[in-house]
Scaffold this motif. Structure first.
Motif, short mmCIF file in Angstrom:
data_model
loop_
_atom_site.label_atom_id
_atom_site.label_comp_id
_atom_site.label_asym_id
_atom_site.label_seq_id
_atom_site.Cartn_x
_atom_site.Cartn_y
_atom_site.Cartn_z
N UNK A 50 31.50 18.36 -48.64
CA UNK A 50 32.15 19.30 -47.74
C UNK A 50 31.16 19.98 -46.80
N UNK A 51 29.90 19.53 -46.81
CA UNK A 51 28.91 20.09 -45.91
C UNK A 51 28.03 21.15 -46.53
N UNK A 52 28.19 21.39 -47.84
CA UNK A 52 27.38 22.40 -48.50
C UNK A 52 26.09 21.84 -49.07
N UNK A 53 25.40 21.05 -48.25
CA UNK A 53 24.16 20.39 -48.70
C UNK A 53 23.06 21.44 -48.83
N UNK A 54 22.65 21.71 -50.06
CA UNK A 54 21.58 22.67 -50.31
C UNK A 54 20.83 22.26 -51.56
N UNK A 55 19.63 22.78 -51.70
CA UNK A 55 18.82 22.47 -52.87
C UNK A 55 19.52 22.92 -54.15
N UNK A 56 20.15 24.09 -54.10
CA UNK A 56 20.82 24.61 -55.29
C UNK A 56 21.97 23.70 -55.72
N UNK A 57 22.75 23.22 -54.76
CA UNK A 57 23.87 22.33 -55.09
C UNK A 57 23.34 21.02 -55.65
N UNK A 58 22.32 20.44 -55.01
CA UNK A 58 21.74 19.20 -55.50
C UNK A 58 21.23 19.35 -56.92
N UNK A 59 20.58 20.46 -57.20
CA UNK A 59 20.04 20.68 -58.54
C UNK A 59 21.15 20.84 -59.57
N UNK A 60 22.24 21.51 -59.18
CA UNK A 60 23.35 21.70 -60.13
C UNK A 60 24.02 20.37 -60.45
N UNK A 61 24.13 19.50 -59.45
CA UNK A 61 24.70 18.17 -59.69
C UNK A 61 23.77 17.36 -60.58
N UNK A 62 22.49 17.39 -60.26
CA UNK A 62 21.51 16.61 -61.04
C UNK A 62 21.45 17.08 -62.49
N UNK A 63 21.56 18.39 -62.68
CA UNK A 63 21.55 18.94 -64.04
C UNK A 63 22.72 18.38 -64.86
N UNK A 64 23.91 18.37 -64.26
CA UNK A 64 25.08 17.86 -64.97
C UNK A 64 24.94 16.37 -65.27
N UNK A 65 24.42 15.62 -64.30
CA UNK A 65 24.21 14.18 -64.52
C UNK A 65 23.21 13.95 -65.65
N UNK A 66 22.13 14.71 -65.67
CA UNK A 66 21.13 14.58 -66.72
C UNK A 66 21.72 14.84 -68.10
N UNK A 67 22.54 15.89 -68.19
CA UNK A 67 23.19 16.20 -69.47
C UNK A 67 24.08 15.03 -69.91
N UNK A 68 24.84 14.48 -68.96
CA UNK A 68 25.75 13.39 -69.29
C UNK A 68 25.00 12.16 -69.78
N UNK A 69 23.94 11.79 -69.08
CA UNK A 69 23.19 10.58 -69.46
C UNK A 69 22.33 10.80 -70.70
N UNK A 70 21.92 12.02 -70.95
CA UNK A 70 21.20 12.31 -72.20
C UNK A 70 22.12 12.12 -73.40
N UNK A 71 23.39 12.51 -73.22
CA UNK A 71 24.36 12.37 -74.30
C UNK A 71 24.84 10.94 -74.45
N UNK A 72 24.93 10.22 -73.31
CA UNK A 72 25.41 8.82 -73.34
C UNK A 72 24.78 8.07 -72.16
N UNK A 73 23.66 7.38 -72.40
CA UNK A 73 22.95 6.70 -71.30
C UNK A 73 23.76 5.58 -70.63
N UNK A 74 24.79 5.10 -71.29
CA UNK A 74 25.59 4.01 -70.74
C UNK A 74 26.98 4.46 -70.30
N UNK A 75 27.11 5.72 -69.97
CA UNK A 75 28.41 6.22 -69.52
C UNK A 75 28.61 5.84 -68.06
#
Length: 206
Positions: free
Chosen positions: A65-90
């Protein structure tokens, strides 16, 4: 194909997830509102990989939606990291990592690898076809973009959020007749009327 495993053993987390998912797929405004429920799901069960992947998906909307910022990118990456740590093949987490790599690093090769891995782990899904369409757009392959959009809509025809997003994309490229059809489809799924002013706001939401 990956073996089926329980999503979570926590009933409260699963209830939050189901409510969030129903809200996310209904329409664009509801998709934004699902964030809080996904956050409650992962708070109730921090190992709930799919809920983390869906939370990443909802947070990623801020970038779309145009909200490209370091904070948003980091929040997305954090969630992805949690997901793949719990299940690397999700697959859902791999799809979100591919989208993040394109947005954050312009890493076409890395995104392609993640999408290929996701496709090897499950049958085609609307989310996978959407991500493949984004990769095709990055490459400038518009016939492939359109093919992936058609696949995405066919795989999840009752997803009002998808209809809205594709409609906005068409409108932005001047394909107004197709955009109008998709917006009407999104309204019908949500159960609103064309004259509803709140529904009309969907026309500018990604």
């Amino acid at each position: 194909v990956a073996a089926l495993t329980p999503l979570t053993q926590n009933p409260e987390a699963y209830d939050y997830y189901l409510r969030a998912r129903a809200m996310q797929t209904r329409s664009a405004p509801h998709a934004y509102k699902s964030r809080e429920l996904y956050e409650k799901a992962v708070a109730a069960d921090p190992s709930f990989a799919l809920a983390w992947a869906r939370l990443a998906e909802v947070r990623f909307r801020d970038i779309a939606a145009g909200g490209y910022s370091l904070a948003v990118l980091e929040s997305v990456h954090e969630a992805i990291d949690h997901a793949l740590s719990a299940n690397p093949d999700l697959p859902e987490a791999l799809i979100m990592r591919a989208r993040w790599e394109l947005a954050a690093n312009k890493d076409e090769a890395g995104a392609a690898r993640d999408l290929a891995r996701a496709e090897s782990l499950q049958s085609p899904t609307a989310e996978l076809r959407a991500a493949q369409g984004i990769l095709a757009r990055f490459r400038g392959d518009w016939p492939e973009v359109m093919r992936r959009i058609r696949d995405e809509m066919a795989l999840d025809p009752q997803n009002g959020d998808t209809a809205n997003a594709v409609g906005v994309d068409f409108a932005n490229r001047g394909r107004f007749a197709e955009a109008d059809q998709l917006m009407r489809r999104s309204f019908a799924i949500e159960g609103v009327h064309d004259g509803d002013c709140n529904a009309l706001d969907n026309r500018i939401l990604l």
